[in-house]
Design an enzyme around this catalytic site. Sequence first.
Site, short mmCIF file in Angstrom:
data_model
loop_
_atom_site.label_atom_id
_atom_site.label_comp_id
_atom_site.label_asym_id
_atom_site.label_seq_id
_atom_site.Cartn_x
_atom_site.Cartn_y
_atom_site.Cartn_z
N SER A 274 0.83 -1.38 0.01
CA SER A 274 0.07 0.01 0.15
C SER A 274 0.85 1.22 -0.15
CB SER A 274 -0.98 0.06 1.34
OG SER A 274 0.02 0.19 2.41
N LYS B 122 0.65 -1.22 15.57
CA LYS B 122 -0.77 -1.42 16.11
C LYS B 122 -1.27 -2.96 15.34
CE LYS B 122 -3.10 1.42 13.07
NZ LYS B 122 -4.11 0.53 12.28
N ASP B 123 -0.66 -3.09 14.22
CA ASP B 123 -1.19 -4.41 13.62
C ASP B 123 -0.55 -5.69 13.81
OD1 ASP B 123 -2.77 -2.63 11.84
OD2 ASP B 123 -0.93 -2.52 10.33
N THR C 31 -16.03 3.04 9.11
CA THR C 31 -14.75 2.54 9.73
C THR C 31 -14.89 1.20 9.92
OG1 THR C 31 -13.62 2.74 12.00
CG2 THR C 31 -16.21 2.68 11.98
N ARG D 18 -13.20 -0.70 17.80
CA ARG D 18 -13.07 0.08 18.94
C ARG D 18 -13.52 1.50 18.62
NH1 ARG D 18 -9.22 4.18 18.40
NH2 ARG D 18 -8.33 3.13 16.61
N ARG D 19 -13.16 2.02 17.36
CA ARG D 19 -13.83 3.56 17.01
C ARG D 19 -15.29 3.35 16.90
NH1 ARG D 19 -9.51 3.82 11.91
NH2 ARG D 19 -8.07 4.72 13.16
N ARG E 77 -13.16 -0.67 4.45
CA ARG E 77 -12.14 -1.38 4.23
C ARG E 77 -11.03 -0.55 3.12
NH1 ARG E 77 -11.02 -6.62 5.34
NH2 ARG E 77 -9.01 -6.13 4.74
N GLY E 78 -9.79 -1.10 2.96
CA GLY E 78 -9.03 -0.47 2.01
C GLY E 78 -7.77 0.41 2.59
N THR F 158 -7.79 4.93 -0.69
CA THR F 158 -8.88 4.19 -1.16
C THR F 158 -10.19 4.43 -0.22
OG1 THR F 158 -7.79 2.29 -1.96
CG2 THR F 158 -10.34 1.93 -1.47
N ARG F 159 -9.98 4.66 0.91
CA ARG F 159 -10.96 5.01 1.97
C ARG F 159 -11.30 6.47 1.80
NH1 ARG F 159 -9.59 2.00 7.86
NH2 ARG F 159 -8.58 0.31 6.83
N CYS G 105 -7.02 -7.21 16.71
CA CYS G 105 -7.56 -5.79 16.03
C CYS G 105 -9.09 -5.63 16.10
CB CYS G 105 -7.30 -6.26 14.72
SG CYS G 105 -5.47 -6.01 14.25
#
Length: 524
Positions: free
Chosen positions: A12, A80-81, A128, A132-133, A150-151, A155-156, A245
């Site tokens: 990405s 975070k991933d 989203t 969590r969000r 997603r994306g 893209t988002r 996640c």
Amino acid sequence: MDRTIIIGTRGSELALWQANFVKDSLAAINITAELKIIKTQGDRILNLSFDKLEGKGFFTKELEEELLAGTIDLAVHSHKDLPTENPPGLIIAAVSEREDPAELLLILKDCVDVRQKLSVKYGGMVGTSSNRRKAQLLAIRPDLEIEELRGNVPTRINKLRDENYDAIMLAKAGVSRLGIDLSEFHVEELTPTEFIPAPAQGVLAIQIRESNTDLFEALQALHHPEVAEDLALERGVLKMFGGGCHLPLGVYCRRDDGKFQVFTSKAEAGDEFPDRFFIESDTLDGVAAKIVARFAKGRKFPSKVFISRDISATSYFRKALEKHKIEIEARSLIRTVPVITKFDSYILKNIDWVFFTSKNAVEYFFKLGPQFPKKIKFGVMGSGSEDMLRRNGHFANYVGESNDTAEVAEDFAALANGTVILFPGADSPMRSIQQGLSAETKIIDLPVYETVLEEEVEPSGADVLVFTSPSNVEAYFADNLLEPGQKVIAIGKSTGKKFDEMGVKYTLPFSPDEVGLAEAVFGI
């Protein structure tokens, strides 16, 4: 090193930026590197939400497999991933500086409603992919419709641009790293203390084989030990909860004036109201265990909380307490009445700023029907005043979020010194903000209301007493005393000062708003 290092990365735009950042950092210490692009499960499967994908490490597993196979020398991840445990044979050799971990809410401009919190129109659709969000958004705005998104970052944003959503939420770090122009959208920035980010959000992790000691030593030039210490706490909490996640968990650790401040938000599902907890400590020893204990099932809560303010049926504070069947006794111990009924808007002709220190000041000022002859900036003290300003159709250009009015005065002075400022407020204001301004600043005090103490205030038998102003403290303790075992929460240092004078121990919430109050009750 006398050979070229192979860096594994996703393909990405953001992942390539991150990998090239590490490549350039290595070049600065005379290490040559090249990139190898690797596609992960998270890149291939875009039609499922994260909680529908099997296992963990949706964006990291394939990179780790190539590391173990020796086809790459290091992998660059968004920290975070990463799962909380490295596969046997792999270690995190270095972590980057932390990019701002704030969240951005991008809103189509024709879907903005200033009168709503977060500025998204009532019933708006927000995209989203994060539970969590979702949990934190719905806690603030239960009317919103949350849809899967997603994306990669561009893209988002394109999906929002194509009006598939009214708004989307993104991490500020990714947008900042890519330098994306967001001027076509209305952007609300949510700080990491008000909207708690994912553990390790904003940090890059450099992963290598444990056996590659030469590369480990070289990478220490890129390593930031203080960031690693903060992240060890955040990811330690995540590990203790056994999450990945998909877990609606936010943990954020920061340092302030020599202390660690840790903010946690956790729900069981994305559509559940989250609990929040704030803790401040001199060290991080034992903090993760204390956090997890606060969220333990079956823990005991106060049975009843008194608060010296009327609380609406839809308020955040009420929902946070009623989730745990805590009874709320809400009654103000003071009355406010107007001191003027007419206002000449001509006074606004030369005004640059209007600053409100309370929501009462906002309410009574706008009841006078002011007409603004030019564009004026607004400053407010706290989110309650900000919400009231929104209800009257205006955004705040400055929001003082600290309990310490001296800190707010200093921050506001940096913006407004040398200007003309109108202060609508009580007839006998404390003038804390005014005193922090420079001599060349023109200050105009405008009394718009006065406070009247109620007579013969009845005592409360609640386990916790929450006082929202110095006047409410005066009204309550004119005839009453604390009962044995009662605990006190005070909003703002001026309220706390009253208890200092009385010799009463109290808790001061991190933020002087309903979220801070809920955190304080949850922490008792």
